[in-house]
Scaffold this active site. Structure first.
Site, PDB file in Angstrom:
ATOM      1  N   VAL A 318      -3.866  13.013  51.426  1.00  0.00           N
ATOM      2  CA  VAL A 318      -3.571  11.955  52.397  1.00  0.00           C
ATOM      3  C   VAL A 318      -2.222  12.177  53.077  1.00  0.00           C
ATOM      4  O   VAL A 318      -1.664  11.258  53.671  1.00  0.00           O
ATOM      5  CB  VAL A 318      -3.586  10.567  51.713  1.00  0.00           C
ATOM      6  CG1 VAL A 318      -4.966  10.230  51.220  1.00  0.00           C
ATOM      7  CG2 VAL A 318      -2.597  10.502  50.563  1.00  0.00           C
ATOM      8  N   SER A 319      -1.703  13.396  53.007  1.00  0.00           N
ATOM      9  CA  SER A 319      -0.380  13.663  53.557  1.00  0.00           C
ATOM     10  C   SER A 319      -0.313  13.375  55.042  1.00  0.00           C
ATOM     11  O   SER A 319       0.719  12.975  55.568  1.00  0.00           O
ATOM     12  CB  SER A 319       0.017  15.123  53.282  1.00  0.00           C
ATOM     13  OG  SER A 319      -0.934  16.012  53.860  1.00  0.00           O
ATOM     14  N   LYS A 363      -8.693  -3.162  48.649  1.00  0.00           N
ATOM     15  CA  LYS A 363      -9.971  -2.558  48.277  1.00  0.00           C
ATOM     16  C   LYS A 363      -9.736  -1.478  47.226  1.00  0.00           C
ATOM     17  O   LYS A 363      -9.064  -0.479  47.468  1.00  0.00           O
ATOM     18  CB  LYS A 363     -10.648  -1.949  49.516  1.00  0.00           C
ATOM     19  CG  LYS A 363     -11.996  -1.307  49.257  1.00  0.00           C
ATOM     20  CD  LYS A 363     -12.561  -0.748  50.556  1.00  0.00           C
ATOM     21  CE  LYS A 363     -13.903  -0.072  50.364  1.00  0.00           C
ATOM     22  NZ  LYS A 363     -14.426   0.496  51.626  1.00  0.00           N
ATOM     23  N   ASP A 454     -23.057   1.406  58.619  1.00  0.00           N
ATOM     24  CA  ASP A 454     -23.335   0.274  57.722  1.00  0.00           C
ATOM     25  C   ASP A 454     -22.990  -1.050  58.409  1.00  0.00           C
ATOM     26  O   ASP A 454     -22.349  -1.918  57.812  1.00  0.00           O
ATOM     27  CB  ASP A 454     -22.551   0.429  56.413  1.00  0.00           C
ATOM     28  CG  ASP A 454     -23.123  -0.438  55.288  1.00  0.00           C
ATOM     29  OD1 ASP A 454     -24.302  -0.841  55.398  1.00  0.00           O
ATOM     30  OD2 ASP A 454     -22.401  -0.706  54.313  1.00  0.00           O
TER      31      ASP A 454
END
Length: 623
Positions: A318-319, A363, A454
Site C-alpha cells: 500500500v506504499s 471496515k 455489487d
C-alpha cells in the site's frame, strides 16, 4: 597473413556473435512483416459493405493463449462466442498449441485521418509491463494487425512512452463483402494471416474456397504475414482434436501399471510412517527443551506484532497510498470501537467509531484490501463514500479501511426494514439520480473504467440530507469487457451474462441499477423469501396500451406511493428506465450517461422501451 581458427577467437567475440545473431533474425523478421496501415475502404460504400459481422482465424499459442478465457479477454468476447463457431464442445477445456479457432469480430470502415480510411475491428487492449505496439501486434494478435496501423489509429500515444494501464485500440484487419460479392454468394471475408509455409492452394483448401476468388479479393503478390481475406459462403467446419481413445490392451496394461504403482506407494508410505515415528520419539524431548526459548525469541521478534519482513511486505503493498490517506494506529481503532465490540457493528464487519471527535465507519478485513485501495485512490466523487484512511493490524495481519460515516444507513434498511418512516417519491427519485451520477463517474471518468460489480440497495448509503453514496468497492474491477470464471455478487442483482459466461462490463452495473430502481418503485426486495427475483416479476408491466401500463404499474407500485398520489407519469418514466436497464442483451441497455439524463428530466420526459430500440427519450406533448 596467418588465419585465425574459429576456436582461437577470444571469448568476447563469441559473446558478441551470440547476441547479434538472434537480434539480427528479429530485425529480419520485422522487415518481412507487412508495413501497410490496413485495407482501404470508403465511407460512401453501400451500407452492406460498410459494417458487418465477420471472423478472424486465430491459433492457440503457448504460454498465454491456451484457453478460451484468455483469448476471449484479448478480443472482449465470452468463451461460448468463440467455442460455437470453432466447433468446440467444452468452452472451459484447455486448448492444444496451434489449435484453430474462428473469432467473431465486428468490422467497420473507420477514418484514421483526413485522408485515410481503413476497415478494421477495434480491440481495446490494456498495456502491461514490457508491451510494445510491435510485440502485441505480432505475438498476441498474431499479425492480424501491424504496429504501423496501431500508431495511426492511436495518434495521441507515443510508442516509446507507453504507461502500464494505457488503453490502446488495436485495429484487427477485416473486410466486409461488397454488394457484388454478396450476389455471388460470398457472405464472409475471413481474416487470415498468410504463413511462410502457405500457398494459395493450401489456404483455399483449408477454407473450402477457390484460389481465383482469393486472388480477386486480395490481388497478387501476397507475402508471408500479410492479412488476406478469404471469401466463403458459410463458415467452414473446423475439425477439432478429439481425446485419445485407448484400446482394451492398452487400458489393461495401464491398469496393471497403476495397480503396481499404488501398491508400491502404500508400502513406501508405511515405511515412512514407521521411520517417522521413531525419529519423532527421539526428537520430541530435545524439542521440548528448546520450546520455551523459541517462544521467548518469537515474542521478542514480534514486539510490534509482525516479524520485520512480514510488516515491510504489507506496507509495501500500500506504499502508493501512503501520501493520499491517513494511516491510523490499531490502538486508536480499538479505542474507538471498544475493542471492536458487537455493539459498535453497523453491518457485517463494519464498525462505527469515534476518533478525535469525528465519527468513522471502520471496515475490518483480512489482508486482501490492496485491489480495493488501488481503485479507491483513483476515484473522488460526491456520490461515492469517501475513504479517509487505513490501518494495518501488526498482530493478526488484518487490514482496516476507515471511511466517512454516513448517518442514515443503507437504502435497503430504509426501504425494507424501517416501516415507520417511508421514503416519499421525490426522495426516491433523488436517490436514483445520485446513484446514477456515481456510476456514471466510475464508468466514464476513470481510466481504465471501473466496474463496481455489487450494486445493491445495501451498498447505497444515505447521508443526513438523504443524499445517496455508493459504498463497498470490495468486488470492483478496474477495466471491463473481461471474462472471469469466479462469479461473485448478490443473488437478485447479478446480470444474466455475468452469471452465465462471466462477462464483466459496465452493463452489469446498469442491470443491477435497474433492480435498485424496481426496489424504489415497488418497495419490494430484490429476492423474496421463496427465492424469486424481483426483476422477473416486472416483465410485461410496460407492455400494451398506455391505459393498461398505468393500471399494471399502479398495482405493482409501493402502496405508500399510491397513497402519496405522486405523479403517475413520473413513476412510469422511471419504470421505463428500469425495464431498459434490465434488457437481456447488454448491448441494448442504456449507458449511465443516458440514464442520468433520463432520470433528471423527471416528468418532462417519458421513454419508449422495445426489443429493438431499448431506451429512447422523447419530449412529452403538452397535456
Amino acid at each position: 597473413m596467418k588465419k585465425i581458427k574459429p576456436n582461437t577467437l577470444p571469448p568476447l567475440i563469441f559473446i558478441i556473435l551470440s547476441w547479434y545473431s538472434p537480434n539480427l533474425q528479429n530485425v529480419q523478421a520485422q522487415d518481412q512483416l507487412p508495413t501497410t496501415i490496413g485495407p482501404n475502404c470508403t465511407t460512401n460504400q453501400t451500407q452492406s459493405s460498410n459494417s458487418c459481422e465477420t471472423y478472424a482465424f486465430y491459433r492457440a499459442t503457448p504460454p498465454n493463449f491456451l484457453d478460451l478465457a484468455s483469448i476471449g479477454d484479448l478480443f472482449a468476447l465470452s468463451r461460448p462466442a468463440i467455442s460455437t463457431p470453432s466447433n468446440i464442445s467444452s468452452p472451459a477445456a484447455p486448448l492444444l498449441p496451434d489449435q484453430s479457432l474462428f473469432v467473431p469480430i465486428k468490422c467497420s470502415c473507420n477514418a484514421v485521418n483526413t485522408t485515410t480510411t481503413i476497415s478494421y475491428a477495434g480491440m481495446n487492449y490494456t498495456i502491461k509491463s514490457g508491451d510494445t505496439f510491435y510485440l502485441v501486434s505480432t505475438l498476441s494478435y498474431q499479425n492480424l494487425t501491424t504496429f504501423q496501423s496501431v500508431e495511426a489509429v492511436n495518434p495521441t500515444f507515443e510508442p516509446t512512452k507507453l504507461d502500464v494501464g494505457d488503453v490502446i485500440v488495436f485495429p484487427i484487419f477485416c473486410k466486409c463483402p461488397t454488394s457484388s460479392q454478396r450476389r455471388n454468394g460470398f457472405n464472409y471475408l475471413i481474416s487470415y494471416v498468410f504463413q511462410p509455409s502457405d500457398s494459395l492452394s493450401i489456404v483455399a483448401s483449408r477454407f473450402g474456397a477457390e484460389e481465383k476468388s482469393i486472388t480477386e479479393v486480395n490481388g497478387g503478390g501476397i507475402r508471408p504475414f500479410d492479412t488476406v481475406f478469404v471469401p466463403v459462403s458459410r463458415l467452414p467446419n473446423i475439425t477439432q482434436p478429439a481425446a485419445p481413445i485407448l484400446s482394451p490392451e492398452v487400458r489393461e496394461r495401464k491398469g496393471t501399471i497403476v495397480g503396481l504403482g499404488i501398491g508400491v506407494g502404500v508400502c513406501g508410505l508405511l515405511l515412512v510412517l514407521v521411520c517417522g515415528a521413531w525419529f519423532y520419539r527421539e526428537g520430541v524431548m530435545k524439542r521440548r527443551g528448546r520450546e520455551f526459548m523459541d517462544e521467548e525469541k518469537q515474542k521478542m521478534g514480534r514486539r510490534d506484532g509482525l516479524l520485520k519482513g512480514e510488516k515491510v511486505s504489507l506496507m509495501a503493498d500500500v506504499s502508493g497510498c501512503l501520501d493520499k490517506y491517513k494511516v491510523f494506529e490499531i490502538e486508536d481503532l480499538r479505542a474507538a470501537t471498544d475493542g471492536f465490540d458487537e455493539r459498535c457493528v453497523i453491518q457485517g464487519s463494519v464498525y462505527k467509531g469515534s476518533i478525535d471527535g469525528e465519527w468513522y465507519a471502520i471496515k475490518k478485513m483480512k489482508w486482501n484490501a490492496y485491489e480495493e485501495l488501488k481503485i479507491l485512490q483513483k476515484v473522488n466523487h460526491g456520490n461515492l463514500v469517501r475513504l479517509e484512511g487505513f490501518c494495518i493490524d501488526p498482530e493478526e495481519a488484518n487490514c482496516y479501511l476507515v471511511y466517512e460515516y454516513i448517518e442514515n444507513g443503507s437504502l435497503h434498511s430504509r426501504l425494507h426494514e424501517n416501516k415507520a418512516e417511508k421514503l416519499n417519491w421525490k426522495t426516491r427519485l433523488r436517490i436514483a439520480i445520485d446513484v446514477a451520477n456515481g456510476l456514471q463517474y466510475i464508468h466514464e471518468h476513470t481510466r481504465p473504467k471501473v466496474v463496481h460489480k455489487d450494486i445493491k440497495s445495501s451498498n447505497i448509503l444515505l447521508d443526513s440530507n438523504m443524499r445517496a453514496k455508493i459504498a463497498n468497492f470490495g468486488l470492483a474491477k478496474s477495466g471491463c469487457n473481461a471474462i472471469t470464471m469466479h462469479i461473485v455478487g448478490t443473488q437478485g442483482y447479478i446480470a444474466p451474462e455475468y452469471l452465465a459466461d462471466g462477462v464483466v462490463s459496465t452493463k452489469m452495473d446498469v442491470f443491477s441499477f435497474g433492480v435498485v430502481l424496481l426496489e424504489l418503485i415497488s418497495g419490494r426486495e430484490a429476492l423474496d423469501e421463496q427465492g424469486n427475483v424481483l426483476w422477473a416479476s416486472a416483465s410485461g408491466i410496460m407492455d400494451g396500451k398506455e391505459e393498461r401500463k398505468l393500471r399494471k404499474l399502479g398495482e405493482w407500485m409501493d402502496e405508500c406511493l399510491v397513497r402519496e398520489s405522486c405523479t403517475t407519469e413520473s413513476v412510469s418514466s422511471v419504470m421505463a428506465v428500469a425495464v431498459a436497464c434490465l434488457h437481456k442483451d447488454p448491448a441494448r441497455r442504456p449507458s449511465m450517461v443516458e440514464i442520468v439524463y433520463a432520470l433528471s428530466k423527471g416528468d418532462d420526459l417519458f421513454f419508449d422501451v422495445s426489443e429493438e430500440n431499448g431506451l429512447s427519450p422523447r419530449q412529452v406533448v403538452a397535456r
